[in-house]
Scaffold this motif. Structure first.
Motif, PDB file in Angstrom:
ATOM      1  N   LYS A  43      41.721  26.076   3.053  1.00 13.21           N
ATOM      2  CA  LYS A  43      40.387  26.637   3.781  1.00 13.21           C
ATOM      3  C   LYS A  43      40.093  27.889   2.984  1.00 13.21           C
ATOM      4  CE  LYS A  43      39.738  23.665   6.902  1.00 13.21           C
ATOM      5  NZ  LYS A  43      38.580  22.844   6.826  1.00 13.21           N
ATOM      6  N   TRP A  44      40.955  28.614   2.450  1.00 16.44           N
ATOM      7  CA  TRP A  44      40.784  30.043   1.830  1.00 16.44           C
ATOM      8  C   TRP A  44      39.863  29.722   0.384  1.00 16.44           C
ATOM      9  CZ3 TRP A  44      39.914  33.791   4.460  1.00 16.44           C
ATOM     10  CH2 TRP A  44      41.082  34.126   5.718  1.00 16.44           C
ATOM     11  N   PHE A  45      40.359  28.607  -0.151  1.00 19.04           N
ATOM     12  CA  PHE A  45      39.831  28.103  -1.485  1.00 19.04           C
ATOM     13  C   PHE A  45      38.396  27.958  -1.303  1.00 19.04           C
ATOM     14  CE2 PHE A  45      44.126  27.234  -3.687  1.00 19.04           C
ATOM     15  CZ  PHE A  45      43.896  28.249  -4.567  1.00 19.04           C
ATOM     16  N   GLN A  46      38.181  27.035  -0.073  1.00 22.56           N
ATOM     17  CA  GLN A  46      36.899  26.691   0.267  1.00 22.56           C
ATOM     18  C   GLN A  46      36.072  27.746   0.390  1.00 22.56           C
ATOM     19  OE1 GLN A  46      37.067  23.760   3.427  1.00 22.56           O
ATOM     20  NE2 GLN A  46      34.779  23.255   3.306  1.00 22.56           N
ATOM     21  N   LEU A  47      36.487  28.711   1.384  1.00 23.13           N
ATOM     22  CA  LEU A  47      35.780  30.088   1.539  1.00 23.13           C
ATOM     23  C   LEU A  47      35.412  30.763   0.064  1.00 23.13           C
ATOM     24  CD1 LEU A  47      34.962  32.025   3.803  1.00 23.13           C
ATOM     25  CD2 LEU A  47      37.053  33.153   3.364  1.00 23.13           C
ATOM     26  N   LYS A  48      36.304  30.720  -0.850  1.00 24.36           N
ATOM     27  CA  LYS A  48      35.838  31.429  -1.900  1.00 24.36           C
ATOM     28  C   LYS A  48      34.935  30.644  -2.864  1.00 24.36           C
ATOM     29  CE  LYS A  48      36.988  33.710  -5.911  1.00 24.36           C
ATOM     30  NZ  LYS A  48      35.994  33.430  -6.640  1.00 24.36           N
ATOM     31  N   SER A  49      35.010  29.356  -2.671  1.00 23.66           N
ATOM     32  CA  SER A  49      33.931  28.642  -3.590  1.00 23.66           C
ATOM     33  C   SER A  49      32.597  28.848  -2.727  1.00 23.66           C
ATOM     34  CB  SER A  49      34.152  27.160  -4.008  1.00 23.66           C
ATOM     35  OG  SER A  49      34.644  26.533  -2.637  1.00 23.66           O
ATOM     36  N   TRP A  50      32.612  28.774  -1.442  1.00 24.52           N
ATOM     37  CA  TRP A  50      31.350  29.041  -0.740  1.00 24.52           C
ATOM     38  C   TRP A  50      30.760  30.345  -0.757  1.00 24.52           C
ATOM     39  CZ3 TRP A  50      30.868  32.168   4.000  1.00 24.52           C
ATOM     40  CH2 TRP A  50      29.276  32.148   4.502  1.00 24.52           C
ATOM     41  N   LEU A  51      31.515  31.385  -1.347  1.00 24.59           N
ATOM     42  CA  LEU A  51      31.288  32.847  -1.363  1.00 24.59           C
ATOM     43  C   LEU A  51      30.662  32.853  -2.680  1.00 24.59           C
ATOM     44  CD1 LEU A  51      34.006  35.252   0.016  1.00 24.59           C
ATOM     45  CD2 LEU A  51      31.607  34.815   1.023  1.00 24.59           C
ATOM     46  N   ASP A  52      31.139  32.139  -3.732  1.00 24.78           N
ATOM     47  CA  ASP A  52      30.829  32.112  -4.958  1.00 24.78           C
ATOM     48  C   ASP A  52      29.451  31.389  -5.189  1.00 24.78           C
ATOM     49  OD1 ASP A  52      32.949  33.232  -6.070  1.00 24.78           O
ATOM     50  OD2 ASP A  52      33.864  31.761  -6.709  1.00 24.78           O
ATOM     51  N   LYS A  53      29.491  30.277  -4.526  1.00 25.21           N
ATOM     52  CA  LYS A  53      28.014  29.440  -4.789  1.00 25.21           C
ATOM     53  C   LYS A  53      27.597  29.135  -3.392  1.00 25.21           C
ATOM     54  CE  LYS A  53      28.700  28.122  -9.532  1.00 25.21           C
ATOM     55  NZ  LYS A  53      29.549  27.189 -10.364  1.00 25.21           N
ATOM     56  N   PRO A  54      26.886  29.906  -2.529  1.00 18.93           N
ATOM     57  CA  PRO A  54      26.620  29.471  -1.095  1.00 18.93           C
ATOM     58  C   PRO A  54      25.794  28.482  -1.014  1.00 18.93           C
ATOM     59  CG  PRO A  54      25.703  31.711  -1.651  1.00 18.93           C
ATOM     60  CD  PRO A  54      26.668  31.286  -3.033  1.00 18.93           C
ATOM     61  N   LYS A  55      24.889  28.182  -2.035  1.00 17.63           N
ATOM     62  CA  LYS A  55      23.805  27.063  -1.813  1.00 17.63           C
ATOM     63  C   LYS A  55      24.567  25.666  -2.245  1.00 17.63           C
ATOM     64  CE  LYS A  55      19.655  29.589  -2.155  1.00 17.63           C
ATOM     65  NZ  LYS A  55      18.893  30.344  -3.466  1.00 17.63           N
ATOM     66  N   LYS A  56      25.493  25.867  -3.129  1.00 18.39           N
ATOM     67  CA  LYS A  56      25.914  24.615  -3.668  1.00 18.39           C
ATOM     68  C   LYS A  56      27.256  24.119  -2.699  1.00 18.39           C
ATOM     69  CE  LYS A  56      27.799  22.480  -7.989  1.00 18.39           C
ATOM     70  NZ  LYS A  56      28.709  22.863  -8.782  1.00 18.39           N
ATOM     71  N   ASN A  57      28.092  24.882  -2.267  1.00 17.78           N
ATOM     72  CA  ASN A  57      29.282  24.544  -1.525  1.00 17.78           C
ATOM     73  C   ASN A  57      29.016  24.886   0.130  1.00 17.78           C
ATOM     74  OD1 ASN A  57      30.484  24.032  -3.829  1.00 17.78           O
ATOM     75  ND2 ASN A  57      30.768  26.123  -4.313  1.00 17.78           N
ATOM     76  N   ARG A  58      29.661  23.917   0.869  1.00 12.62           N
ATOM     77  CA  ARG A  58      29.598  24.412   2.148  1.00 12.62           C
ATOM     78  C   ARG A  58      30.723  25.419   2.638  1.00 12.62           C
ATOM     79  NH1 ARG A  58      30.461  18.879   4.957  1.00 12.62           N
ATOM     80  NH2 ARG A  58      30.462  20.073   7.060  1.00 12.62           N
ATOM     81  N   SER A  59      30.634  25.942   3.873  1.00 15.26           N
ATOM     82  CA  SER A  59      31.412  26.836   4.457  1.00 15.26           C
ATOM     83  C   SER A  59      32.746  26.237   4.750  1.00 15.26           C
ATOM     84  CB  SER A  59      30.836  27.824   5.412  1.00 15.26           C
ATOM     85  OG  SER A  59      30.377  27.029   6.475  1.00 15.26           O
ATOM     86  N   PRO A  60      33.930  26.729   4.839  1.00 13.86           N
ATOM     87  CA  PRO A  60      34.893  26.127   5.389  1.00 13.86           C
ATOM     88  C   PRO A  60      34.647  26.011   6.868  1.00 13.86           C
ATOM     89  CG  PRO A  60      35.441  28.249   4.801  1.00 13.86           C
ATOM     90  CD  PRO A  60      34.251  28.050   4.431  1.00 13.86           C
ATOM     91  N   GLU A  61      35.182  25.088   7.478  1.00 10.66           N
ATOM     92  CA  GLU A  61      35.204  24.542   9.039  1.00 10.66           C
ATOM     93  C   GLU A  61      36.458  24.700   9.582  1.00 10.66           C
ATOM     94  OE1 GLU A  61      32.783  21.358   9.761  1.00 10.66           O
ATOM     95  OE2 GLU A  61      30.937  22.276   8.678  1.00 10.66           O
ATOM     96  N   ALA A  62      36.764  25.805  10.166  1.00 16.10           N
ATOM     97  CA  ALA A  62      38.035  25.732  10.773  1.00 16.10           C
ATOM     98  C   ALA A  62      37.915  26.980  11.976  1.00 16.10           C
ATOM     99  CB  ALA A  62      38.973  26.376  10.072  1.00 16.10           C
TER     100      ALA A  62
END
Ligand code: ADP
Length: 423
Positions: A43-62
């Protein structure tokens, strides 16, 4: 927050229970903890990649802390974007306002290099942004006076006046202002018109003084002599001259006042339908009574019966000036024509004389105050040098213009061209 505890507690309880059933509680608890840590790490990795590319990646759902963090980040992003939009708007407005300034504005860095310039800077200084971004201003504007301004201590506000590198008819006032800690602002203002007005004012005062000094000197001279002399011959000779000189001063002051009223617009315009044929006929009759009228042949040609919307007093004074000049500045028995016509809906009044004519080099300056082709002749004819200046102003107030054509040896034509003012 509570969600995270409940989730962890549930996972551990389930693992403990299953482990108890299979008799390996610790092993199950250990495996469950590992799975939970990996899931959380994911989830933290997902959060990081969402922060880096908010338009491309989805935010972690938890549910829990991660969701709260995501929501807060979303809010901050929304606030930032609306602030950014607002600031971009301000910046654009500021830039378009500065670009529209008639003054040239150049933002310079510490070493005088161009960081930004408005459109007037291109027109007045030849500095174009972004083309000249980073180029030193002293390499672009080579004028030595301007260079000295750049070298001055910018803390002491200084101003220099020099010509524009784009057009040497334009006079610029340069100013350098220091702002922030090291940046400087170069402002160049077009002062050509102001300088011209100042020069005109100086010339005007000098001209008026000069014009009044001559009759005053004559009057003073006679007065001084007459106080000690009682010779009747001298008195007889002096009085008409004194009268003539005081009349000259009177005429000049009258014309100056008229001109000043026309220029300041203090006198309201009384536009009325005006019978031009009748007005011209009256002016021609007045001209025949002039002292300088010497067997002149004045013909009046009325080619239109239309009227004009005009201030009759002002128009009479302007046209009289033209007709009287035609009498004053032409020789005996000269032919003069006064024509009223409307051609292609353009009304015009022309005063044509067949006198000596005026040299082409004088024509452009004839309507300047106190400009005379032959000063001696003008004074002798009782001229003030203000007549055509008055004509020009009167016509301007009537949305009309004066055109002057002249040929040496053939005569002159003064035409007042009106624009659609037929009553
Ligand atoms: P002034 O009071 O001296 O007549 P104006 O402004 O009316 O002043 O005219 C300016 C000068 O233009 C005159 O001094 C004269 O030299 C010249 N001028 C004007 N009208 C004529 C004309 N019809 N023919 C020749 N010269 C003229």
């Amino acid at each position: 927050m509570q969600w995270d505890y409940w989730r962890l507690l549930t996972v551990l309880s389930l693992a403990g229970f299953v482990g108890l059933v299979f008799g390996h509680m610790m092993t199950f608890l250990f495996i469950a903890s590992l799975i939970y840590i990996f899931w959380l790490q994911g989830k933290w990795f997902q959060l990081k990649s969402w922060l880096d590319k908010p338009k491309k990646n989805r935010s972690p759902e938890a549910e829990g802390v991660i969701d709260d963090v995501c929501r807060q980040i979303e809010q901050m992003r929304a606030q930032n974007s609306s602030r950014k939009k607002k600031l971009t708007g301000y910046l654009k407005r500021f830039q378009s306002a500065t670009a529209a300034l008639p003054d040239a504005v150049v933002v310079m860095g510490e070493f005088g290099q161009v960081s930004w310039a408005n459109t007037s800077a291109t027109e007045l200084l030849g500095i174009s942004w972004p083309r000249d971004n980073g180029v030193r201003v002293n390499n672009l504007v080579r004028d030595p006076t301007f260079q000295s301004l750049l070298e001055m201590d910018a803390d002491a506000p200084a101003v220099v006046i020099s010509t524009s590198p784009m057009d040497d008819r334009i006079q610029l006032e340069f100013k350098v202002v220091r702002y922030a800690s090291k940046d400087r602002l170069l402002i160049a203002r077009d002062i050509t018109q102001t300088q011209k007005l100042q020069r005109m004012r100086r010339d005007f005062v000098a001209n008026v003084s000069h014009e009044l000094r001559t009759p005053l000197t004559v009057l003073r001279g006679y007065l001084e002599t007459l106080t000690t002399e009682s010779d009747p011959d001298l008195w007889r000779h002096a009085l008409p001259v004194m009268q003539q000189q005081s009349q000259r001063m009177h005429l000049m002051i009258k014309d100056l006042l008229a001109l000043s009223q026309l220029e300041t617009g203090d006198k309201p315009l009384l536009h009325r339908p005006t019978d031009i044929p009748r007005l011209l006929a009256a002016i021609v009759e007045d001209a025949k009574r002039l002292e300088h009228f010497n067997s002149h042949q004045i013909t009046l040609q009325i080619l239109s019966d239309k009227w004009l919307l005009a201030d009759v007093d002002e128009l009479r004074s302007a046209i009289s000036n033209l007709v009287f000049n035609a009498v004053k500045y032409t020789p005996e028995a000269c032919e003069i024509e006064v024509i009223w016509q409307v051609e292609q809906n353009v009304p015009s009044i022309s005063v044509i004389d067949h006198g000596d004519g005026i040299e082409a080099r004088h024509l452009e300056r004839l309507t300047e105050r106190f400009y005379r082709v032959d000063s001696g002749r003008s004074r002798e004819a009782g001229g003030t040098g203000l007549g055509l200046a008055i004509v020009k102003h009167v016509l301007q107030r009537h949305n009309a213009a004066l055109t002057i054509d002249s040929q040496i040896g053939q005569g002159s034509r003064f035409t007042c061209v009106f624009r659609k003012q037929i009553g």
